[in-house]
Design a protein around this motif. Structure first.
Motif, short mmCIF file in Angstrom:
data_model
loop_
_atom_site.label_atom_id
_atom_site.label_comp_id
_atom_site.label_asym_id
_atom_site.label_seq_id
_atom_site.Cartn_x
_atom_site.Cartn_y
_atom_site.Cartn_z
N LYS A 1 90.02 2.83 -46.88
CA LYS A 1 88.85 3.24 -46.87
C LYS A 1 88.43 4.17 -47.54
CE LYS A 1 88.96 2.27 -42.05
NZ LYS A 1 88.87 2.99 -40.82
N ASN A 2 87.06 4.29 -47.71
CA ASN A 2 85.89 5.82 -48.20
C ASN A 2 85.80 6.63 -47.18
OD1 ASN A 2 84.59 6.47 -50.06
ND2 ASN A 2 82.28 5.69 -49.50
N ILE A 3 86.26 7.97 -48.04
CA ILE A 3 86.54 8.83 -47.07
C ILE A 3 86.30 10.65 -48.01
CG2 ILE A 3 87.52 10.78 -45.46
CD1 ILE A 3 89.60 8.33 -45.04
N PRO B 1 70.87 -2.06 -35.96
CA PRO B 1 72.43 -2.10 -36.08
C PRO B 1 73.21 -1.23 -35.26
CG PRO B 1 71.17 -2.33 -38.06
CD PRO B 1 70.09 -1.90 -37.60
N GLN B 2 73.95 -2.14 -34.24
CA GLN B 2 74.66 -1.60 -33.76
C GLN B 2 75.83 -0.27 -34.83
OE1 GLN B 2 75.46 -5.37 -32.68
NE2 GLN B 2 76.60 -4.89 -31.05
N THR B 3 76.14 0.71 -34.97
CA THR B 3 77.35 1.30 -34.76
C THR B 3 78.75 1.94 -34.66
OG1 THR B 3 77.01 3.14 -34.22
CG2 THR B 3 75.44 3.19 -35.86
N LEU B 4 79.84 1.56 -35.41
CA LEU B 4 81.05 1.38 -34.72
C LEU B 4 81.57 2.93 -34.25
CD1 LEU B 4 83.58 0.34 -37.53
CD2 LEU B 4 82.97 0.00 -35.03
N SER B 5 80.40 4.16 -34.54
CA SER B 5 80.60 4.95 -34.01
C SER B 5 79.70 5.26 -32.80
CB SER B 5 79.88 6.34 -34.84
OG SER B 5 78.26 6.59 -34.81
N ARG B 6 79.03 4.26 -32.15
CA ARG B 6 77.95 4.62 -31.06
C ARG B 6 78.23 6.08 -30.45
NH1 ARG B 6 78.65 -0.33 -29.08
NH2 ARG B 6 80.36 -1.62 -29.46
N GLY B 7 77.72 6.81 -31.28
CA GLY B 7 77.03 8.42 -31.47
C GLY B 7 78.15 9.20 -30.66
N TRP B 8 79.39 8.42 -31.29
CA TRP B 8 80.71 9.26 -30.89
C TRP B 8 80.47 10.23 -32.14
CZ3 TRP B 8 83.40 10.71 -26.22
CH2 TRP B 8 82.68 10.31 -25.14
N ASP C 1 78.50 10.20 -36.20
CA ASP C 1 77.96 9.30 -37.41
C ASP C 1 78.52 9.32 -38.71
OD1 ASP C 1 76.24 7.64 -35.48
OD2 ASP C 1 74.31 8.42 -35.48
N GLN C 2 78.97 10.81 -38.97
CA GLN C 2 79.82 10.77 -39.87
C GLN C 2 81.39 11.01 -40.61
OE1 GLN C 2 77.90 11.71 -42.87
NE2 GLN C 2 76.48 10.57 -41.34
N LYS D 1 76.82 13.29 -47.19
CA LYS D 1 76.07 12.77 -45.78
C LYS D 1 76.87 10.85 -45.63
CE LYS D 1 72.49 12.26 -42.83
NZ LYS D 1 73.04 13.00 -40.90
N ARG D 2 77.70 10.79 -44.85
CA ARG D 2 77.32 9.35 -45.01
C ARG D 2 77.20 8.03 -44.06
NH1 ARG D 2 82.90 10.80 -42.47
NH2 ARG D 2 84.42 11.20 -44.76
N ILE D 3 76.76 7.07 -44.42
CA ILE D 3 75.78 5.86 -44.03
C ILE D 3 76.97 5.54 -42.93
CG2 ILE D 3 74.53 3.68 -44.39
CD1 ILE D 3 74.66 4.13 -47.31
N PRO D 4 76.49 5.23 -41.03
CA PRO D 4 77.09 5.35 -40.30
C PRO D 4 77.49 3.66 -40.20
CG PRO D 4 75.28 6.12 -39.05
CD PRO D 4 74.80 6.04 -41.03
N GLN D 5 78.88 3.54 -40.02
CA GLN D 5 79.53 1.98 -40.06
C GLN D 5 79.12 1.09 -39.50
OE1 GLN D 5 83.19 4.62 -39.50
NE2 GLN D 5 83.89 3.02 -40.62
N THR D 6 78.40 -0.03 -39.46
CA THR D 6 77.51 -1.22 -38.57
C THR D 6 78.90 -1.87 -38.15
OG1 THR D 6 77.19 -2.77 -40.47
CG2 THR D 6 75.56 -0.38 -39.19
#
Lengths: 169, 169
Positions: free
Chosen positions: B24-26, A34-41, A43-44, B31-36
Motif C-alpha cells: 500500500k502506498n501510505i 466513480p464510487q470511492t472506497l471511503s464512501r465519505g468516511w 477520503d484521505q 493529498k491522496r487521490i481517493p481510491q475507487t
C-alpha cells in the motif's frame, strides 16, 4: 433525567436496521462519479476493500482493524459519517495506527455482529484476528453503536483497541 | 505453429501469481487521490464492493456476476485492465446485464479458484449462486485467464453466462 436522555438516545440509535438494503443508482445515460472506497468516511484514508483484505493488512502490519457497518440511506449513518470525517484527531489516528474498512453488507463472520446487524456499528478486530467484542460504546441495547456526540467515547474505544491482545505475533 | 503460439501464451499467462501482495502506498503527507471501487476496470460502471454484496445483487437483480481477480503490480492484469476498460461493447454489456466485482484479495470461497489463485482471472457466478466453472477461456493450464487479445473469447464467455442456469428464481 440522565435516564430519560439515555432512553431517547437508545430510541434514536435503534431506528436504522440493515433490512432496508440500499438501492443502486444505475442511470442509463450520463456520466457517473466513480464510487470511492471511503464512501465519505475519510477520503484521505487508505481503506481496505474487503474483510479478507482488512484482516490480511491487520496481521501483516500488526495494527488493529476498525470495521464500520453503515448504510447510505440511513440518517444515523450519515450524521455519524459527517462527524467522523470531520474529526481531524480521529482521522489522524486512523491513518497512523489502524486498518480500516467500511461495509454496507454484512460478512459471513457472525463475530462481527455480537448483538445484531444494526447500523451504524463499529467493531474492532485484533491483529490476532480476534473480534474485540469487549470494546463497546455507551448503549446497552446496541453495544457497538456510536452517535456523533460520542466521538470521545469512540476515541477511547480506539485507544483500547490499540492495546493489542498479543504484542508478539 | 499454433502450438508454439499457444505455448508462448501459456508462459505469459503463467507469470503472475497472487504471492506478491500489493504494497500500500501510505504517504505521511500530501493529498491522496481517493481510491475507487473500479480500480481502473471501468470508472463508469457500478461495482460491488464485496463478494457478499455482489451475490446479493446478483440474486436480487437476477443477473450473472463477473468476478475479476487482479493485482495492481501485475503487468498482465494491467494490460488486460486497459483493454477491458477501453472495450466499449464489453463495458456496455457489463453495465446492462452483469453484476461486477473486482478483487485483489482472495475470498474464502474455494469455488472461485477452481484451478488456482492466479491473476488475472475471470469467474462467472449464476444468480443461483453457482460458480460457473464450465465457462472458461482458451488456456488449458489457467482456464479462467484471458489476455487482451482474448476480448472476443471473454465476450463469448459473458454470452454464455447470460444464459442463466435457472431462469425462474
Amino acid at each position: 433525567m440522565t435516564k430519560v436522555i439515555l432512553l431517547l438516545l437508545l430510541v434514536l440509535v435503534a431506528l436504522c436496521s440493515t433490512l432496508g438494503k440500499p438501492e443502486k443508482n444505475i442511470p442509463k445515460r450520463g456520466k457517473r462519479i466513480p464510487q470511492t472506497l471511503s464512501r465519505g468516511w475519510g477520503d484521505q484514508l487508505i481503506w481496505a476493500q474487503t474483510y479478507e483484505e482488512a484482516l490480511y493488512w491487520s496481521r501483516s502490519k500488526n495494527k488493529p482493524l476498525m470495521v464500520i457497518f453503515h448504510l447510505e440511506d440511513c440518517p444515523h449513518s450519515a450524521s455519524m459519517k459527517k462527524a467522523f470525517a470531520e474529526n481531524k484527531e480521529m482521522q489522524r489516528i486512523l491513518d497512523e495506527d489502524f486498518i480500516i474498512l467500511n461495509l454496507m453488507y454484512e460478512t459471513t463472520d457472525k463475530h462481527l455482529s455480537p448483538d445484531g446487524q444494526y447500523v451504524p456499528r463499529f467493531l474492532f478486530v485484533d491483529p490476532s484476528m480476534t473480534v474485540r467484542a469487549d470494546i463497546v460504546g455507551r448503549y446497552s441495547n446496541r453495544m457497538y453503536a456510536y452517535e456523533p456526540a460520542d466521538m470521545k467515547i469512540l476515541l477511547e474505544s480506539m485507544a483500547m483497541a490499540k492495546k493489542l491482545l498479543k504484542t508478539e505475533l
